[in-house]
Design an enzyme around this catalytic site. Structure first.
Site, PDB file in Angstrom:
ATOM      1  N   THR A   1       0.847  -1.182   0.000  1.00  0.00           N
ATOM      2  CA  THR A   1       0.000   0.000   0.000  1.00  0.00           C
ATOM      3  C   THR A   1       0.889   1.241   0.000  1.00  0.00           C
ATOM      4  O   THR A   1       2.085   1.174   0.313  1.00  0.00           O
ATOM      5  CB  THR A   1      -0.882   0.079   1.257  1.00  0.00           C
ATOM      6  OG1 THR A   1      -0.059   0.312   2.402  1.00  0.00           O
ATOM      7  CG2 THR A   1      -1.691  -1.193   1.458  1.00  0.00           C
ATOM      8  N   ASP A   2       0.319   2.370  -0.372  1.00  0.00           N
ATOM      9  CA  ASP A   2       0.965   3.638  -0.069  1.00  0.00           C
ATOM     10  C   ASP A   2       0.753   3.872   1.428  1.00  0.00           C
ATOM     11  O   ASP A   2       0.113   3.069   2.114  1.00  0.00           O
ATOM     12  CB  ASP A   2       0.336   4.753  -0.911  1.00  0.00           C
ATOM     13  CG  ASP A   2       1.265   5.941  -1.086  1.00  0.00           C
ATOM     14  OD1 ASP A   2       2.260   6.037  -0.336  1.00  0.00           O
ATOM     15  OD2 ASP A   2       0.999   6.772  -1.964  1.00  0.00           O
ATOM     16  N   ALA A   3       1.299   4.965   1.970  1.00  0.00           N
ATOM     17  CA  ALA A   3       1.150   5.239   3.403  1.00  0.00           C
ATOM     18  C   ALA A   3      -0.332   5.325   3.752  1.00  0.00           C
ATOM     19  O   ALA A   3      -1.062   6.155   3.201  1.00  0.00           O
ATOM     20  CB  ALA A   3       1.862   6.539   3.768  1.00  0.00           C
TER      21      ALA A   3
END
Length: 328
Positions: free
Chosen positions: A46-48
């Protein structure tokens, strides 16, 4: 009716029942595009998950397991680790994350760990090994800096700088309010090594107008013409995720440090952090983008400015920001 017609209503694609999801939650992107169409079989993270794009589309209790169910194998940054961990367990228990999807994610994580040798017993390195690794990393950084520095425009062909013609250099440092980078001093030191006489002005006070008026952070156009051969703006204004629109903040005293002598004294603008400053100084005729504020980048910029090395960089974005007047 007229009042209702004035209300903005977002358009939707025909047949779309739900708003689009960010990539970290989108099966269409993760599975449909990345896995099926592009054929990527490595680990997806995932992204942050602390960012608004992730957290504003659904309750976090749903979003946490939905990211893995959609095709991510690794979850980046917990808002609250015990709570997010429980959300993930609940998603497995409730069938949001299938056993097959969970097994596939675990296999890819274990495969990545094996690929980089984390399953092997750690071997202690000698102190001289650390120094060798450090120097190799520094050389990579120097190589990246040399390849990155970009001459965006030089309409008057003043680069490379002739030390006989542009010997007396006046430097204006630019940064975000309250943050004073040493980028201008680093670059000035390297230009002095190359025979230039460089004066670096101090940063103007951010909120003390009286001190700003009395301070020596700006030079009049008349004095600039008399005492200097070149004006150089050195910007180290980093782009940060929680401030999506970073612009130059000039002196509180009627922008005293703005490029007022631009049409009367040769002026060079060097950006060490942000490639979009032509929005604020569109008529600067010589502009260099260096992308990062570091010792290695300062070396690369000084070499390129003085002709010791060529400009090798190519702009990865539109530094003219889509505006017509930035090209002149």
């Amino acid at each position: 009716a007229d009042q209702q017609a004035a209300v903005f209503r977002p358009s939707r694609e025909a047949g779309a029942a739900e708003p689009p999801l960010p990539a970290s939650l989108s099966p269409e992107i993760l599975q449909g595009l990345v896995r099926d169409e592009l054929g990527f079989n490595g680990l997806l993270s995932t992204d942050a998950t602390l960012m608004g794009g992730f957290s504003m589309v659904m309750p976090r209790a749903q979003a946490v397991p939905a990211a893995i169910a959609a095709g991510c194998d690794l979850f980046l940054f917990a808002l609250d680790l015990p709570t997010d961990y429980q959300f993930m367990l609940d998603g497995i228990r409730d069938g949001v994350i299938s056993p097959e999807r969970l097994d596939a994610a675990v296999r890819r994580i274990l495969g990545l760990k094996a690929a980089i040798g984390l399953h092997r017993e750690a071997v202690a390195t000698r102190p001289d090994d650390h120094e060798a690794v450090r120097e190799r990393h520094h050389e990579w950084a120097r190589e990246c800096a040399r390849d990155a520095v970009t001459l965006v425009k030089d309409l008057d062909n003043i680069v490379p700088l002739d030390p006989n013609r542009y010997r007396r250099v006046l430097v204006y440092p630019l940064d975000r309010p309250g943050r004073h980078s040493s980028a201008s001093e680093r670059l000035a030191a390297r230009l002095r090594d190359r025979r230039a006489e460089v004066t670096v002005l101090p940063y103007p006070p951010e909120d003390d107008v009286q001190a700003a008026i009395a301070g020596g952070f700006a030079v009049s156009v008349t004095k600039t013409k008399e005492e200097y051969d070149l004006v150089m703006y050195v910007a180290a204004i980093p782009q940060v995720s929680f401030e999506p629109a970073i612009r130059i903040t000039w002196s509180p005293v009627v922008g005293s440090n703005a490029p007022h002598a631009l049409t009367e004294v040769p002026t060079v603008f060097v950006s060490f952090e942000n490639p979009y400053h032509l929005r604020d100084v569109p008529r600067v005729r010589t502009l260099v983008n260096a992308y990062t504020d570091s010792e290695m980048t300062a070396d690369a910029v000084a070499d390129a400015l003085t002709g010791a090395a060529p400009f090798r960089g190519t702009s990865p974005v539109d530094p003219f920001c889509g505006y017509e007047d930035t090209h002149w």
